[in-house]
Design an enzyme around this catalytic site. Structure first.
Site, PDB file in Angstrom:
ATOM      1  N   ARG A   2      -2.059 -26.659 -10.756  1.00  9.92           N
ATOM      2  CA  ARG A   2      -2.238 -28.155 -10.452  1.00  9.92           C
ATOM      3  C   ARG A   2      -3.942 -28.342 -10.965  1.00  9.92           C
ATOM      4  O   ARG A   2      -4.128 -29.163 -11.757  1.00  9.92           O
ATOM      5  CB  ARG A   2      -1.911 -28.818  -9.358  1.00  9.92           C
ATOM      6  N   CYS A  47      -6.485 -13.621 -17.282  1.00 11.94           N
ATOM      7  CA  CYS A  47      -7.314 -13.842 -18.240  1.00 11.94           C
ATOM      8  C   CYS A  47      -7.201 -15.208 -19.016  1.00 11.94           C
ATOM      9  O   CYS A  47      -6.826 -15.176 -20.062  1.00 11.94           O
ATOM     10  CB  CYS A  47      -6.649 -12.659 -19.224  1.00 11.94           C
ATOM     11  N   GLU A  48      -7.777 -16.197 -18.335  1.00 12.42           N
ATOM     12  CA  GLU A  48      -8.093 -17.569 -18.819  1.00 12.42           C
ATOM     13  C   GLU A  48      -9.120 -18.102 -18.341  1.00 12.42           C
ATOM     14  O   GLU A  48      -9.446 -17.984 -16.703  1.00 12.42           O
ATOM     15  CB  GLU A  48      -6.766 -18.290 -18.355  1.00 12.42           C
ATOM     16  N   TYR A 108       4.783 -29.082  -5.939  1.00 12.49           N
ATOM     17  CA  TYR A 108       4.207 -28.725  -7.343  1.00 12.49           C
ATOM     18  C   TYR A 108       3.231 -27.638  -7.563  1.00 12.49           C
ATOM     19  O   TYR A 108       2.479 -27.623  -7.936  1.00 12.49           O
ATOM     20  CB  TYR A 108       3.536 -30.141  -8.086  1.00 12.49           C
ATOM     21  N   GLY A 131       8.852 -37.204  -3.433  1.00 13.72           N
ATOM     22  CA  GLY A 131       8.847 -35.874  -3.528  1.00 13.72           C
ATOM     23  C   GLY A 131       7.390 -35.406  -2.638  1.00 13.72           C
ATOM     24  O   GLY A 131       7.424 -34.860  -1.784  1.00 13.72           O
ATOM     25  N   GLU A 152      12.826 -42.183  -4.184  1.00 13.34           N
ATOM     26  CA  GLU A 152      12.655 -40.606  -4.643  1.00 13.34           C
ATOM     27  C   GLU A 152      11.448 -39.808  -4.309  1.00 13.34           C
ATOM     28  O   GLU A 152      10.642 -39.533  -5.159  1.00 13.34           O
ATOM     29  CB  GLU A 152      12.895 -40.499  -6.402  1.00 13.34           C
ATOM     30  N   TYR A 199      -4.063 -30.608 -14.228  1.00 10.81           N
ATOM     31  CA  TYR A 199      -4.294 -32.024 -14.002  1.00 10.81           C
ATOM     32  C   TYR A 199      -5.719 -31.976 -13.328  1.00 10.81           C
ATOM     33  O   TYR A 199      -6.372 -33.228 -13.226  1.00 10.81           O
ATOM     34  CB  TYR A 199      -3.634 -32.586 -13.122  1.00 10.81           C
ATOM     35  N   GLY A 247       6.538 -41.343  -6.287  1.00 10.30           N
ATOM     36  CA  GLY A 247       5.209 -41.310  -6.617  1.00 10.30           C
ATOM     37  C   GLY A 247       4.442 -41.685  -5.436  1.00 10.30           C
ATOM     38  O   GLY A 247       2.939 -41.590  -5.570  1.00 10.30           O
TER      39      GLY A 247
HETATM   40  C1  LIG Z   1       8.688 -36.443 -10.191  1.00 11.08           C
HETATM   41  C2  LIG Z   1       9.686 -37.511 -10.051  1.00 11.08           C
HETATM   42  C3  LIG Z   1       9.867 -38.076  -8.666  1.00 11.08           C
HETATM   43  C4  LIG Z   1       9.131 -37.572  -7.575  1.00 11.08           C
HETATM   44  O1  LIG Z   1       7.574 -37.948  -7.609  1.00 11.08           O
HETATM   45  P1  LIG Z   1       6.521 -37.508  -6.584  1.00 11.08           P
HETATM   46  O2  LIG Z   1       5.282 -37.691  -6.927  1.00 11.08           O
HETATM   47  O3  LIG Z   1       6.816 -36.083  -6.034  1.00 11.08           O
HETATM   48  O4  LIG Z   1       6.993 -38.542  -5.411  1.00 11.08           O
HETATM   49  C5  LIG Z   1      10.660 -39.233  -8.394  1.00 11.08           C
HETATM   50  N1  LIG Z   1      11.281 -39.842  -9.402  1.00 11.08           N
HETATM   51  C6  LIG Z   1      11.223 -39.369 -10.798  1.00 11.08           C
HETATM   52  C7  LIG Z   1      12.116 -39.773 -11.653  1.00 11.08           C
HETATM   53  C8  LIG Z   1      10.382 -38.237 -11.094  1.00 11.08           C
HETATM   54  O5  LIG Z   1      10.313 -37.937 -12.279  1.00 11.08           O
END
Ligand SMILES: *Cc1c(COP(=O)(O)O)cnc(C)c1O
Length: 440
Positions: free
Chosen positions: A312, A355-356, A384, A275, A273, A316, A239
């Site tokens: 996205r 078509c949206e 994403y 991403g 974690e 969102y 996150g």
């Molecule tokens: C999606 C997710 C992440 C990665 O989130 P990022 O915003 O891409 O860093 C890490 N851990 C879990 C459990 C997730 O579902």
């Protein structure tokens, strides 16, 4: 921030100019920068080096095999959320012990596959899931190492669809329940319940929610240890922010500055974690202008990229900076900001052919003049982006290209019309329409 720069009035990715890439590989096109991925990974790893933290790249943010492979070469571990993602990381030969498997709805097949592979950690989210993992593991003669995902009830102040750490979401278990779960499942055969997992949402553009949730997790760990449980690990989740609008996201070092001291000397293996913070700024989506059109007092630029390539903004309300790849009158952007309003620009919506009404990539932007054939880059789409693409309207998915210095390689070829129907089958062969009878 990244290796996408305007030089001589033209957008470059590392040493290559983007118009040449679009010419060579077609549009819409995802272009990734190898060096940006490496930089962001290394900054993250270095920021948390004092904890010797295991950085598990979140595969769901960007799952291309070539990108996973280059991160593996940098020493990355992996976070997966499905059997399909697990098969991708096994495909690149990742060390199974350095794979963590998260997600609220792991199927029996997912669990069997992960146990067979011998993954490092399951992040479990409920009593029912623990029951199921224990049953499958004992049947297979295996033991699953488990981190319990807790829901610390901390609001990350992000979009409600990407908020996962407040009480009302489907994720994790609350703190009181966590103690009970440890008591009930600690001695369960097939399980080795030994960690705490957190993931409060995404993107979390301030450090304070991490401090709040890690603090709560640590006091839970103290209680659990006092209850006699051996807690070996804490997984802080992902996150961490990326740069979409200016530089709103804290640097990896700013997160680490406040998180590391909390975890130092706690005798815990630390996992992370990330991403988005690694992949988002490493990719752009390049689209070509098909038509321009005025409707009422709105001006539309219709491009060949769409909601099927990048969902996205529609899903969102996410902001992605958009700018012509070779802007007229040399109008290169001094910053990538939502409120950028240079003289000589007009307000337009960038929309796709699907078509949206929700098929837009950018709304109400002050942009330099665009005409048929002009290329536009949608920035910060490495996470994403492609992974959420679809074939809606029978649109083949875009190609993905990885640039490394002055070299560009196709890491996923553009899909063809044959690809669109490759998995489909006719159920029967109906008699062909009878030819109209000739009247004698
Ligand atoms: C999606 C997710 C992440 C990665 O989130 P990022 O915003 O891409 O860093 C890490 N851990 C879990 C459990 C997730 O579902």
């Amino acid at each position: 921030m990244d290796h996408f720069d305007y030089r001589g009035g033209v957008l470059h990715c590392e040493s290559l100019d983007v118009p040449a890439l679009a010419q060579r590989f077609g549009t819409p096109l995802y272009v990734y920068s190898h060096q940006t991925l490496v930089d962001h990974y290394q900054r993250f790893r270095d920021a948390f080096a004092q904890l010797d933290a295991t950085v598990c790249f979140s595969v769901k943010s960007c799952h291309n095999l070539a990108i996973l492979d280059l991160l593996k070469a940098q020493g990355s571990a992996f976070d997966v959320v499905s059997g399909g993602e697990l098969s991708r990381v096994l495909e690149i030969g990742a060390d199974p012990k350095r794979i963590v498997f998260a997600g609220v709805g792991k199927s029996d097949d997912d669990i069997r596959m992960a146990l067979d592979a011998g993954i490092g950690w399951f992040n479990a989210e409920s009593e029912a899931e623990l029951d199921n993992i224990a049953d499958i593991a004992t049947r297979q003669g295996a033991t699953a190492q488990i981190a319990l995902r807790i829901n610390p009830d901390v609001d990350p102040h992000t979009h409600r669809y990407t908020t996962t750490g407040t009480r009302e979401t489907k994720f994790g278990v609350d703190l009181e329940r966590a103690r009970r779960i440890f008591r009930d499942f600690a001695d369960r055969p097939g399980l080795d319940l030994a960690g705490i997992h957190l993931h409060i949402g995404s993107p979390v553009n301030t450090v304070e929610p991490y401090v709040a949730c890690v603090t709560k997790a640590l006091s839970l760990i103290d209680e659990l240890r006092a209850d006699g449980h051996a807690i070996r690990a804490i997984n802080v989740g992902g996150g961490f922010g990326a740069h979409y609008d200016g530089s709103e996201a804290p640097a990896a070092s700013a997160y680490a500055e406040q998180i590391v001291p909390l975890l130092c000397g706690r005798d815990l293996e630390v996992l992370l974690e990330p991403g988005r913070s690694i992949a988002a700024n490493a990719g752009v989506l390049v689209a070509r202008t098909l038509y321009t059109k005025t409707s009422g007092d709105r001006q539309f630029v219709i491009v060949d990229g769409s909601i099927t390539d990048l969902i996205r903004p529609a899903l969102y309300g996410a902001f992605h900076f958009a700018w012509p790849v070779a802007p007229r009158a040399g109008l290169t952007p001094p910053q990538r900001r939502a409120d950028l309003n240079l003289p000589g620009t007009t307000v337009v919506d960038i929309v796709g052919p699907v078509c949206e009404s929700g098929d837009f990539l950018a709304k109400d932007r002050h942009l330099p003049h665009l005409q048929r054939g002009d290329l536009i880059a949608i920035f910060s789409t490495g996470a994403y982006g492609f992974v959420m693409s679809s074939q809606y309207n029978s649109r083949p998915r875009a190609a993905e290209v990885l640039v490394h210095g002055d070299d560009a390689k196709v890491i996923r070829r553009r899909e063809t019309y044959d690809d669109l129907v490759a998995a489909e089958r006719f159920v029967t062969s109906y008699p062909s329409h009878a030819a109209p009878k000739k009247t004698p």
